[in-house]
Motif scaffolding. Sequence first.
Motif, PDB file in Angstrom:
ATOM      1  N   GLY A 154      34.259  74.288  29.196  1.00  0.00           N
ATOM      2  CA  GLY A 154      34.910  73.928  30.535  1.00  0.00           C
ATOM      3  C   GLY A 154      34.895  72.321  31.022  1.00  0.00           C
ATOM      4  N   ALA A 155      34.341  71.467  30.100  1.00  0.00           N
ATOM      5  CA  ALA A 155      34.455  70.149  30.350  1.00  0.00           C
ATOM      6  C   ALA A 155      35.931  69.632  30.560  1.00  0.00           C
ATOM      7  N   VAL A 156      36.072  68.620  31.411  1.00  0.00           N
ATOM      8  CA  VAL A 156      37.155  68.038  31.728  1.00  0.00           C
ATOM      9  C   VAL A 156      37.122  66.675  30.860  1.00  0.00           C
ATOM     10  N   ILE A 157      38.337  66.389  30.293  1.00  0.00           N
ATOM     11  CA  ILE A 157      38.525  65.095  29.640  1.00  0.00           C
ATOM     12  C   ILE A 157      39.465  64.265  30.474  1.00  0.00           C
ATOM     13  N   VAL A 158      38.889  62.827  30.880  1.00  0.00           N
ATOM     14  CA  VAL A 158      39.899  62.133  31.688  1.00  0.00           C
ATOM     15  C   VAL A 158      40.197  60.964  30.515  1.00  0.00           C
ATOM     16  N   ARG A 159      41.680  60.567  30.347  1.00  0.00           N
ATOM     17  CA  ARG A 159      42.146  59.606  29.359  1.00  0.00           C
ATOM     18  C   ARG A 159      43.003  58.703  30.238  1.00  0.00           C
ATOM     19  N   PRO A 160      42.237  57.729  30.528  1.00  0.00           N
ATOM     20  CA  PRO A 160      43.361  56.581  31.145  1.00  0.00           C
ATOM     21  C   PRO A 160      43.782  55.757  30.216  1.00  0.00           C
ATOM     22  N   SER A 161      44.957  55.026  30.634  1.00  0.00           N
ATOM     23  CA  SER A 161      45.655  53.865  30.070  1.00  0.00           C
ATOM     24  C   SER A 161      44.898  52.649  30.238  1.00  0.00           C
ATOM     25  N   ILE A 162      45.154  51.449  30.354  1.00  0.00           N
ATOM     26  CA  ILE A 162      44.787  50.291  30.650  1.00  0.00           C
ATOM     27  C   ILE A 162      44.539  50.308  31.984  1.00  0.00           C
ATOM     28  N   VAL A 163      43.157  50.116  32.396  1.00  0.00           N
ATOM     29  CA  VAL A 163      42.529  50.052  33.652  1.00  0.00           C
ATOM     30  C   VAL A 163      42.512  48.958  34.222  1.00  0.00           C
ATOM     31  N   PHE A 164      42.999  48.843  35.360  1.00  0.00           N
ATOM     32  CA  PHE A 164      42.964  47.142  36.000  1.00  0.00           C
ATOM     33  C   PHE A 164      42.173  47.401  37.352  1.00  0.00           C
TER      34      PHE A 164
ATOM     35  N   GLU B  37      39.419  73.696  34.134  1.00  0.00           N
ATOM     36  CA  GLU B  37      38.681  73.683  33.303  1.00  0.00           C
ATOM     37  C   GLU B  37      39.155  73.537  31.674  1.00  0.00           C
ATOM     38  N   GLY B  38      38.258  72.602  30.862  1.00  0.00           N
ATOM     39  CA  GLY B  38      38.627  72.552  29.233  1.00  0.00           C
ATOM     40  C   GLY B  38      39.673  71.660  29.452  1.00  0.00           C
ATOM     41  N   ALA B  39      40.589  71.113  30.148  1.00  0.00           N
ATOM     42  CA  ALA B  39      41.844  70.282  29.980  1.00  0.00           C
ATOM     43  C   ALA B  39      41.577  68.963  29.951  1.00  0.00           C
ATOM     44  N   VAL B  40      42.583  68.417  29.327  1.00  0.00           N
ATOM     45  CA  VAL B  40      42.628  66.813  28.937  1.00  0.00           C
ATOM     46  C   VAL B  40      43.585  66.335  29.982  1.00  0.00           C
ATOM     47  N   TYR B  41      43.302  65.376  30.728  1.00  0.00           N
ATOM     48  CA  TYR B  41      43.866  64.914  31.677  1.00  0.00           C
ATOM     49  C   TYR B  41      44.307  63.298  31.489  1.00  0.00           C
TER      50      TYR B  41
ATOM     51  N   ARG C 213      49.165  67.434  34.003  1.00  0.00           N
ATOM     52  CA  ARG C 213      47.788  66.794  33.601  1.00  0.00           C
ATOM     53  C   ARG C 213      47.732  65.298  34.048  1.00  0.00           C
ATOM     54  N   THR C 214      47.947  65.006  35.038  1.00  0.00           N
ATOM     55  CA  THR C 214      48.381  63.534  35.201  1.00  0.00           C
ATOM     56  C   THR C 214      47.838  63.261  36.712  1.00  0.00           C
ATOM     57  N   LEU C 215      48.092  62.071  37.505  1.00  0.00           N
ATOM     58  CA  LEU C 215      47.660  61.684  38.632  1.00  0.00           C
ATOM     59  C   LEU C 215      48.493  62.467  39.719  1.00  0.00           C
ATOM     60  N   ALA C 216      49.930  62.567  39.211  1.00  0.00           N
ATOM     61  CA  ALA C 216      50.716  63.311  40.248  1.00  0.00           C
ATOM     62  C   ALA C 216      50.338  64.715  40.125  1.00  0.00           C
ATOM     63  N   GLY C 217      49.881  65.208  39.151  1.00  0.00           N
ATOM     64  CA  GLY C 217      49.310  66.747  39.069  1.00  0.00           C
ATOM     65  C   GLY C 217      48.225  66.944  40.214  1.00  0.00           C
ATOM     66  N   LEU C 218      47.633  65.685  40.250  1.00  0.00           N
ATOM     67  CA  LEU C 218      46.416  65.892  41.159  1.00  0.00           C
ATOM     68  C   LEU C 218      46.628  65.529  42.484  1.00  0.00           C
TER      69      LEU C 218
END
Length: 327
Positions: A151-161, A213-217, A290-295
Amino acid sequence: MKAASGYGRLVTVFGGSGFVGRYVVRALARRGYRVRVAVRRPDLAGHLQPLGTVGQIMPVQANLRYRDSVDAAVQGADAVVNLVGILSPSGRQTFEAVQAFGARAVAEATKAAGISRLVQMSAIGADANSASVYARTKAAGEKAALSAVPGAVIVRPSIVFGPEDSFFNRFAEMARFSPVLPLIGGGKTLFQPVYVDDVASAIAMAVDGETEEGAVYEIGGPEILSFRDCMETMCEETGQKRVLLPVPFGVAEFGAKLTGWLPGAPLTLDQIELLKTDNVVSNEATAEGRTLAGLDIEPRTLAAVLPTYLYRFTTHGQYDRHKMKTL
């Protein structure tokens, strides 16, 4: 924001003293969580404690290479967040040790402690088949997290500023001394720069249980910009007029072979490899929410944030460029 959604509950945050970490710690503290910050050097994490109330944030010693310290750090926690990652290897801090072995240690310790909520920060571009060691080990870290805690959630950001970033600050510092800025691969690589506080909000929502749960954002900002666009935006904001010189990948790789082994080298071979692939949110993640908009997080733009910290690179002070525009 849920002001006290985690009131009284304990979250262990590995890597909480770093760039993204301090914003994640603050976001969790604002939600009422008690935060145990697991870092190699707790004596260097004192800057985190003012982000919460007295006793709410507590740094503890942990090293992902030593499993006993990881086990101790997660004991009694209700949730675990792993933010540990590196951009280039140094000594025993290799990609494999930190992003693959380390992520597996955190995930297995989380499972052994009976904790079902794990958030693993990865990166857009994580790929087990990539030519980049960074991308391959990020993918290995994701796999380890999901294998141990489904059920881990993976968070993949692009370049973070943000104020402490190593992207815009790095090139703005380079522009102070060099009249030329290199555009590796012609500056065509696409990025979706995302504000660090928006990344932290997404991670805090995952801790709250507001994600699947278990999703990659995949977390990207509101604009898709090329490497050249980013450099032009940075130069415009700092008032630095610099020549942007396209550099073919082959030439950049040759230069990296000569200097990449040096501490603080401009770019390594692995980083050049990463620049060969666009770093943007996928169509699949967008379609599935599975994005910021989705959240329901409205991402902040570069224009809204860069002026708050790049002003220190302007030649004649914070307000000089804006004053000149009005004359």
